[in-house]
Design a protein around this motif. Structure first.
Motif, PDB file in Angstrom:
ATOM      1  N   ASP A 132     -23.702  45.668   0.820  1.00 17.42           N
ATOM      2  CA  ASP A 132     -22.350  45.066   0.892  1.00 17.42           C
ATOM      3  C   ASP A 132     -21.302  45.952   0.217  1.00 17.42           C
ATOM      4  N   THR A 179     -17.896  48.138   0.207  1.00 24.34           N
ATOM      5  CA  THR A 179     -16.607  48.335   0.881  1.00 24.34           C
ATOM      6  C   THR A 179     -16.095  49.712   0.467  1.00 24.34           C
ATOM      7  N   LEU A 211     -10.783  50.136  12.492  1.00 25.74           N
ATOM      8  CA  LEU A 211     -11.108  49.774  11.105  1.00 25.74           C
ATOM      9  C   LEU A 211     -11.234  48.256  11.020  1.00 25.74           C
ATOM     10  N   ASP A 212     -11.704  47.762   9.894  1.00 31.46           N
ATOM     11  CA  ASP A 212     -11.944  46.325   9.730  1.00 31.46           C
ATOM     12  C   ASP A 212     -10.593  45.582   9.627  1.00 31.46           C
ATOM     13  N   ASP A 248      -9.911  42.371   9.375  1.00 32.46           N
ATOM     14  CA  ASP A 248      -9.848  41.298   8.355  1.00 32.46           C
ATOM     15  C   ASP A 248      -9.607  41.908   6.976  1.00 32.46           C
ATOM     16  N   LEU A 249     -10.261  43.042   6.720  1.00 29.44           N
ATOM     17  CA  LEU A 249     -10.065  43.712   5.427  1.00 29.44           C
ATOM     18  C   LEU A 249      -8.606  44.166   5.301  1.00 29.44           C
ATOM     19  N   CYS A 296     -17.602  55.895   8.998  1.00 32.31           N
ATOM     20  CA  CYS A 296     -17.913  54.650   8.274  1.00 32.31           C
ATOM     21  C   CYS A 296     -18.267  53.549   9.268  1.00 32.31           C
ATOM     22  N   GLY A 297     -17.517  53.470  10.380  1.00 31.92           N
ATOM     23  CA  GLY A 297     -17.773  52.424  11.383  1.00 31.92           C
ATOM     24  C   GLY A 297     -19.181  52.557  11.948  1.00 31.92           C
ATOM     25  N   LEU A 328     -20.320  50.627   7.431  1.00 32.97           N
ATOM     26  CA  LEU A 328     -19.602  50.372   6.174  1.00 32.97           C
ATOM     27  C   LEU A 328     -18.259  49.708   6.482  1.00 32.97           C
ATOM     28  N   LYS A 329     -17.920  48.661   5.711  1.00 31.78           N
ATOM     29  CA  LYS A 329     -16.613  48.026   5.846  1.00 31.78           C
ATOM     30  C   LYS A 329     -15.581  48.991   5.248  1.00 31.78           C
TER      31      LYS A 329
END
Ligand SMILES: O=P(O)(O)O[C@H]1O[C@H](CO)[C@@H](O)[C@H]1O
Ligand SMILES: O=c1cc[nH]c(=O)[nH]1
Length: 293
Positions: A105, A107, A154-155, A157-158, A230-231, A235-236
């Motif tokens: 987990d 980030t 990219l994320d 929601d983040l 990262c994607g 990784l977030k």
């Protein structure tokens, strides 16, 4: 592999106990400059209320002068140098490091500087999508003799969560937009002030205005490779860069050093607020998180 040597980090699976050193890392922050990443680790050390003043944090990669790495509690802070080749090498070894250390987990956030497009210098841009010089959400990686096209999403929601965090830090503007990633600072970013310039001022402005129309709000040099790698590795990830100038107004970075230093701290303060919130902690009294005074 029997042994994995992370050459540019001067770490390895036989020489270091990576799970003991890094197994509890939850946040990884990366940025171009070694001094910025040391300052960020020292800042996080204070924000997390860790023992000591954090002034003498050791560079975990001291055995190499390629990258610098510091940790403060569950936060790892690493420099990546300038440009896609440099960040790619660092990310390959960092992602293997997180894997060998059995981290979960995690980030990862790039905290950088950039040139703004049509926005006030000092604005912090949270990237929703990293785009290439044709404003497309793609990263082209040469693999053997093929060009492999990778997504740079990219994320979302983040990014939204980071924007919500920015509301608690009212002394600088923050927005979400596309970030254009280039292979060069000068001609590659439409600058007229390099050693070479092969286009007119009119052509430059026409290009930058088209970028603005396509949703680009800032320009830097690592985001597409960062988002793609990262994607693909699960990784977030987020990219948060302050703008040092408005490229529709000029090419040279003219702000004095103290102003630029304060600008660089803005993404750091936002990410510190985000990390503290995730850890259920409050910033210590009298800290510089919510105010520059
Ligand atoms: O501020 P950092 O993280 O170095 O990033 C930006 O600054 C460098 C150019 O000055 C490029 O690496 C660009 O992406
Ligand atoms: O204009 C700028 C400023 C910082 N970093 C860049 O890549 N471009």
């Amino acid at each position: 592999m029997d042994e994995d040597i992370l050459y540019h980090l001067d770490l390895g699976t036989k020489t270091h106990n990576l799970p003991a050193m890094f197994g509890d890392i939850k946040f990884v922050c990366v940025g171009g400059s070694p001094n910025r990443m040391r300052a960020f680790a020292q800042f996080m050390h204070k924000q997390l209320g860790l023992a000591g003043d954090g002034e003498d944090l050791a560079d975990i990669c001291a055995g190499t002068d390629r990258y610098a790495m510091y940790r403060a509690g569950p936060v790892l802070s690493i420099s990546h140098g300038m440009g896609i080749p440099s960040i790619s090498i660092m990310l390959h070894e960092l992602i293997k490091l997180l894997h060998h250390a059995k981290c979960r987990d995690v980030t990862i956030i790039r905290i950088g500087t950039s040139g703004g497009l049509g926005i006030k210098p000092g604005t912090v841009v949270i990237t929703d999508t990293a785009v290439d010089s044709s404003f497309k959400p793609r990263f082209e990686q040469v693999v053997l003799d093929d060009v492999v096209v990778r997504s740079t999403e990219l994320d979302k929601d983040l990014a939204k969560e980071l924007l919500a965090c920015s509301k608690e830090i009212p002394d600088f503007p923050t927005l979400i937009g596309h970030t254009m990633c280039t292979y060069d600072f000068y001609e590659g970013q439409g600058r007229l002030d390099g050693a070479l310039c092969s286009f007119s001022s009119e052509k430059k402005l026409e290009y930058l205005k088209r970028a603005y129309e396509a949703g680009v709000r800032n320009i830097e040099m690592e985001s597409t490779a960062f988002a793609a790698l990262c994607g693909l590795c699960g990784l977030k990830a987020a990219v948060v860069c302050v703008t040092l100038l408005d490229r529709l107004e000029g090419d040279q970075i003219r702000a004095p050093h103290d102003v630029l230093w304060e600008y660089q701290q803005r993404p750091q303060r936002l990410i510190a607020a985000f990390i503290l919130k995730h850890l259920g902690l409050c910033p210590p009294a009298g800290n510089k998180l919510f105010s520059t005074n």
